[in-house]
Write a protein that holds these residues in place. Structure first.
Motif, PDB file in Angstrom:
ATOM      1  N   GLY A   1       2.322   1.579  -3.580  1.00  0.00           N
ATOM      2  CA  GLY A   1       1.306   2.057  -4.525  1.00  0.00           C
ATOM      3  C   GLY A   1       1.015   3.536  -4.314  1.00  0.00           C
ATOM      4  N   THR A   2       0.847   3.933  -3.052  1.00  0.00           N
ATOM      5  CA  THR A   2       0.575   5.328  -2.710  1.00  0.00           C
ATOM      6  C   THR A   2       1.733   6.226  -3.149  1.00  0.00           C
ATOM      7  OG1 THR A   2      -0.813   4.715  -0.827  1.00  0.00           O
ATOM      8  CG2 THR A   2       0.198   6.894  -0.749  1.00  0.00           C
TER       9      THR A   2
ATOM     10  N   LEU B   1      -4.697  -6.391  -4.997  1.00  0.00           N
ATOM     11  CA  LEU B   1      -5.684  -5.381  -4.581  1.00  0.00           C
ATOM     12  C   LEU B   1      -6.340  -5.614  -3.218  1.00  0.00           C
ATOM     13  CD1 LEU B   1      -7.597  -3.976  -7.665  1.00  0.00           C
ATOM     14  CD2 LEU B   1      -6.505  -2.697  -5.807  1.00  0.00           C
TER      15      LEU B   1
ATOM     16  N   LEU C   1      -0.045  -0.679  -8.418  1.00  0.00           N
ATOM     17  CA  LEU C   1      -1.264  -0.243  -7.730  1.00  0.00           C
ATOM     18  C   LEU C   1      -1.522   1.252  -7.924  1.00  0.00           C
ATOM     19  CD1 LEU C   1      -0.662  -2.312  -4.485  1.00  0.00           C
ATOM     20  CD2 LEU C   1      -2.561  -2.655  -6.083  1.00  0.00           C
TER      21      LEU C   1
ATOM     22  N   ILE D   1      -4.438  -4.427   0.162  1.00  0.00           N
ATOM     23  CA  ILE D   1      -4.124  -3.035   0.535  1.00  0.00           C
ATOM     24  C   ILE D   1      -5.376  -2.248   0.907  1.00  0.00           C
ATOM     25  CG2 ILE D   1      -2.092  -2.997  -0.982  1.00  0.00           C
ATOM     26  CD1 ILE D   1      -3.872  -0.971  -2.716  1.00  0.00           C
ATOM     27  N   GLN D   2      -6.505  -2.945   1.050  1.00  0.00           N
ATOM     28  CA  GLN D   2      -7.762  -2.218   1.284  1.00  0.00           C
ATOM     29  C   GLN D   2      -7.879  -1.700   2.719  1.00  0.00           C
ATOM     30  OE1 GLN D   2      -9.668  -1.384  -1.369  1.00  0.00           O
ATOM     31  NE2 GLN D   2      -7.902  -2.366  -2.348  1.00  0.00           N
ATOM     32  N   GLY D   3      -8.438  -0.528   2.837  1.00  0.00           N
ATOM     33  CA  GLY D   3      -8.708   0.077   4.139  1.00  0.00           C
ATOM     34  C   GLY D   3      -7.477   0.778   4.693  1.00  0.00           C
ATOM     35  N   GLU D   4      -7.731   1.824   5.477  1.00  0.00           N
ATOM     36  CA  GLU D   4      -6.636   2.581   6.088  1.00  0.00           C
ATOM     37  C   GLU D   4      -6.715   2.404   7.600  1.00  0.00           C
ATOM     38  OE1 GLU D   4      -8.801   4.248   3.618  1.00  0.00           O
ATOM     39  OE2 GLU D   4      -7.355   3.145   2.388  1.00  0.00           O
TER      40      GLU D   4
ATOM     41  N   SER E   1       1.917   6.759  -6.798  1.00  0.00           N
ATOM     42  CA  SER E   1       0.867   7.664  -7.293  1.00  0.00           C
ATOM     43  C   SER E   1       1.274   9.117  -7.030  1.00  0.00           C
ATOM     44  CB  SER E   1      -0.478   7.335  -6.641  1.00  0.00           C
ATOM     45  OG  SER E   1      -0.555   7.832  -5.309  1.00  0.00           O
TER      46      SER E   1
ATOM     47  N   ILE F   1      -4.370   2.345 -10.334  1.00  0.00           N
ATOM     48  CA  ILE F   1      -5.775   1.992 -10.112  1.00  0.00           C
ATOM     49  C   ILE F   1      -6.684   3.212 -10.162  1.00  0.00           C
ATOM     50  CG2 ILE F   1      -5.725   2.036  -7.560  1.00  0.00           C
ATOM     51  CD1 ILE F   1      -7.329  -0.799  -9.480  1.00  0.00           C
ATOM     52  N   ASN F   2      -6.184   4.378  -9.706  1.00  0.00           N
ATOM     53  CA  ASN F   2      -6.976   5.612  -9.795  1.00  0.00           C
ATOM     54  C   ASN F   2      -6.448   6.529 -10.896  1.00  0.00           C
ATOM     55  OD1 ASN F   2      -8.495   4.757  -7.588  1.00  0.00           O
ATOM     56  ND2 ASN F   2      -7.051   5.673  -6.146  1.00  0.00           N
ATOM     57  N   GLU F   3      -5.834   5.937 -11.879  1.00  0.00           N
ATOM     58  CA  GLU F   3      -5.391   6.650 -13.085  1.00  0.00           C
ATOM     59  C   GLU F   3      -4.234   7.615 -12.881  1.00  0.00           C
ATOM     60  OE1 GLU F   3      -8.898   7.930 -15.249  1.00  0.00           O
ATOM     61  OE2 GLU F   3      -9.785   5.971 -14.845  1.00  0.00           O
TER      62      GLU F   3
ATOM     63  N   LYS G   1       0.838  -1.211   0.000  1.00  0.00           N
ATOM     64  CA  LYS G   1       0.000   0.000   0.000  1.00  0.00           C
ATOM     65  C   LYS G   1       0.872   1.260   0.000  1.00  0.00           C
ATOM     66  CE  LYS G   1      -3.852   2.077   2.609  1.00  0.00           C
ATOM     67  NZ  LYS G   1      -5.084   1.650   1.926  1.00  0.00           N
ATOM     68  N   TYR G   2       1.943   1.238   0.787  1.00  0.00           N
ATOM     69  CA  TYR G   2       2.867   2.377   0.804  1.00  0.00           C
ATOM     70  C   TYR G   2       3.482   2.583  -0.582  1.00  0.00           C
ATOM     71  CZ  TYR G   2       7.019   5.188   1.507  1.00  0.00           C
ATOM     72  OH  TYR G   2       7.985   6.165   1.371  1.00  0.00           O
TER      73      TYR G   2
ATOM     74  N   ALA H   1       0.560   4.843   7.223  1.00  0.00           N
ATOM     75  CA  ALA H   1      -0.227   4.598   6.010  1.00  0.00           C
ATOM     76  C   ALA H   1      -0.481   3.097   5.832  1.00  0.00           C
ATOM     77  CB  ALA H   1       0.512   5.173   4.801  1.00  0.00           C
TER      78      ALA H   1
END
Lengths: 410, 410
Positions: A164-165, A385, A201, A388-391, A168, A204-206, A161-162, A306
């Motif tokens: 992917g973030t 996917l 990842l 990495i769901q949820g924070e 982005s 995923i939000n372009e 998740k880190y 995160a």
């Protein structure tokens, strides 16, 4: 008669290993057959020197346990020590057992990666052979995700998740100028490319990165890499690349070693560097535009602010179940996650004898890498996917996250 | 007659520059004297080539503006171009004015650092001299916090919060083993040590780092640095050090240059590296324990997922006020923050003519650095703390933060 529960952490830090500790403690607090819960500092090393700390009171409050779950790394400390086979060094085993008996330990949960599971196996076998009634269960942990047996290991989801973030955000940063630029980001993983794959990842939000992904499961060619970048630069201005630190060529030679040699030949001096910096140098010479190497370094494994909620919850559940299995009489096994379904995501916990996973390293299946070897496939995205769901809600004080700390040793 | 409002972004990315853009747009949407709100892509360069985009509809919804505020870097793009004095190149000025008049621009907000304020000053002067009724106001932005005039600049607070958070996590990570280790973390800032000082924020909740902090405002000595580390190692196992990328010796020579030369002499080869990596090499040779260099790199300026709420709100307010002042007839000035009180924290906005801040770089006062030159004082902590308070709520989708993107250019 009630017995005591012992827990240890070992191997490299992650954002989830303390959540597994939390799960162990919560089981210990809830179970009537357990009296005291001890943690041991610095893994097996601390056991040999009897550095135990009682956790019941320290973690009695839910608030303290919540802080524990948002604390990266191992609050108990870690070590990299492996036990020798007991025939070679029975003193170590006798010392460990003496400490365990002194503290009336009936159940022992060892949280860690491959080396830690080796310890679980050896100690459990020793106890069986010598008729000591101590049950030892392993709980998995590795950000690299290369542990066999389990669908994935706690710590990996938060690191993914880190990554992917961060990709982005790097994509936004690198797209800002009108000039061509190349950004090469190095991600942990000597032998497995799971974490590097997680760079995808960011799409995923372009967000517009990464453009190329190289995992260590496929041979890497510097010429092909330069070709791939040149191709991408015909389509777009800012090219962002994710590379595994462990990339090797078709003969299995590490790319960092090749880069250092090449630099020495070409330039007359050696470059002491990681792979991102080495490739940065090559790209600067061969392509010549603005180029930047980035190493995600420790941040990718310790960015608890995160963390993935799914990851932390699974980590906790595995710790809880590991302790519960030990109480039920299980020994010499590791708790694992089996993925039952992807949508909605569902997992179940099962046991694997540690002997079945030792000395093996779980690689990314080659079918999950595209034919050109410069990207991942949809199967890999589907795998990543749910993890990495949820924070994880993070408690801040004075603007900075709060961490749980053990009292200093006297 | 209604006029149109134009906004541009320039200079290096930050986590707050889009919040300033958001403030400009919100003022434009709310003000009856303004018809259309245009953004220009890639700053002054995009103005010369007429690359304008209408923002009214794209940012009409509060949801879109919220995403804008959590998007790092400059969504309009940036450039590093400075206008020549108009006597030397009047063509550029004529072209800019032609575009502004074609789009009926009456108010122009330019968000950026020192170079952008230079553009604000030159364009405003040109308009005054040639009787064009266009008001140009600057809004500050710099993660380095070296802009004069304003107490602090948007973008700095979020970068400082990221650095404090990351040091608190690195402290947990590096304390995990029982062996001695040294970690050297390089932080942005060629000429000012504000960001490096922010490493100290990790201590606020009792995380055990950084142990030593070196800002570029005081001369740096490698011998003293090695001495300081040896002293710290007598007290504790894991030593964590924060260094400004721009450190210089007592003669003003950059430490990276000295390190490269020293490495070449000692080892027979050059080390192409940043300061953390160079110092890592020296420490490995001279002290010999486990040592790791870390560069916080782009992450420190683009980690919007962990942005400071105070920073983002101030950034937005400055954008709003800059646009409001332009409508009221102000030109050639920059909006600034004045700190009225620390507890409770309170600021007010005022104007400074850009000429007063050009060519100057705001340094950390030497009184805010300790006498030994290896740490900061309480005054610096008091200055920093209010700027990192609060966490900007971040919208995630599929587990990754969502960013606002402009439509691609046709």
């Amino acid at each position: 008669m009630k017995k005591n529960l012992l827990v240890a952490q070992s191997g490299g830090p992650s954002a989830a290993i303390n959540a597994t500790l939390c799960g162990v403690v919560e089981m210990g607090l809830a179970n009537d057959e357990i009296d005291k819960i001890y943690g041991v500092r610095n893994g097996i090393m601390g056991l040999l020197s009897e550095r135990l700390v009682e956790l019941n009171e320290l973690l009695a409050e839910a608030d303290a346990r919540q802080l524990l779950c948002q604390t990266p790394s191992s609050v108990l400390g870690s070590c990299r020590m492996k036990l020798s086979p007991w025939e070679e060094n029975s003193y170590e085993y006798e010392k460990v057992i003496a400490v365990l008996r002194k503290y009336n330990i009936g159940y022992f949960v060892f949280i860690g990666g491959g080396d830690s599971m080796d310890t679980v196996g050896k100690l459990a076998q020793y106890c069986r052979d010598h008729h000591y009634d101590i049950n030892i269960v392993g709980a998995p942990k590795t950000i690299d995700n290369d542990l066999e047996g389990t669908d994935h290991a706690p710590g990996f989801g938060s690191a993914a998740k880190y990554i992917g973030t961060t990709f982005s955000e790097i994509a936004c940063d690198c797209n800002v100028y009108a000039l061509p630029s190349i950004t090469i980001v190095e991600i942990m993983g000597h032998d497995a490319g799971w974490l590097t794959a997680a760079a995808a990842l960011a799409r995923i939000n372009e967000d517009d990165a990464p453009d190329l992904i190289y995992l260590c499961e496929k041979p890497f060619s510097i010429d092909q890499f330069l070709f791939d970048i040149r191709e991408k630069m015909m389509e777009k201005r800012s090219v962002i690349v994710a590379v595994s630190e462990g990339l090797r060529d078709e003969n299995g030679v590490r790319i960092v070693d090749i880069l250092q040699e090449k630099a020495e030949e070409d330039l007359g001096y050696k470059v002491a560097s990681g792979i991102a910096q080495g490739l940065e140098e090559i790209v600067r010479q061969e392509i010549g535009c603005k180029v930047r190497g980035i190493e995600l370094n420790l941040m990718q494994r310790c960015a608890s602010h995160a963390a993935s909620l799914v990851d932390i919850e699974e980590a906790k559940r595995l710790g809880f179940e590991a302790a519960a299995y030990a109480v039920k009489g299980v020994t010499g096994e590791m708790v694992c996650l089996r993925r039952v379904a992807n949508e909605p995501y569902e997992t179940e916990i099962f046991l694997v004898p540690v002997e079945e996973i030792l000395g093996r390293s779980k690689k990314v299946p080659v079918e999950w890498i595209n034919e050109e070897g410069n990207d991942i496939t949809k199967e890999m995205m589907d795998y990543l996917l749910p993890l990495i769901q949820g924070e994880l809600p993070c408690t801040y004080h004075h603007g900075v996250p709060v961490h749980f700390h053990l009292p200093k040793e006297k």
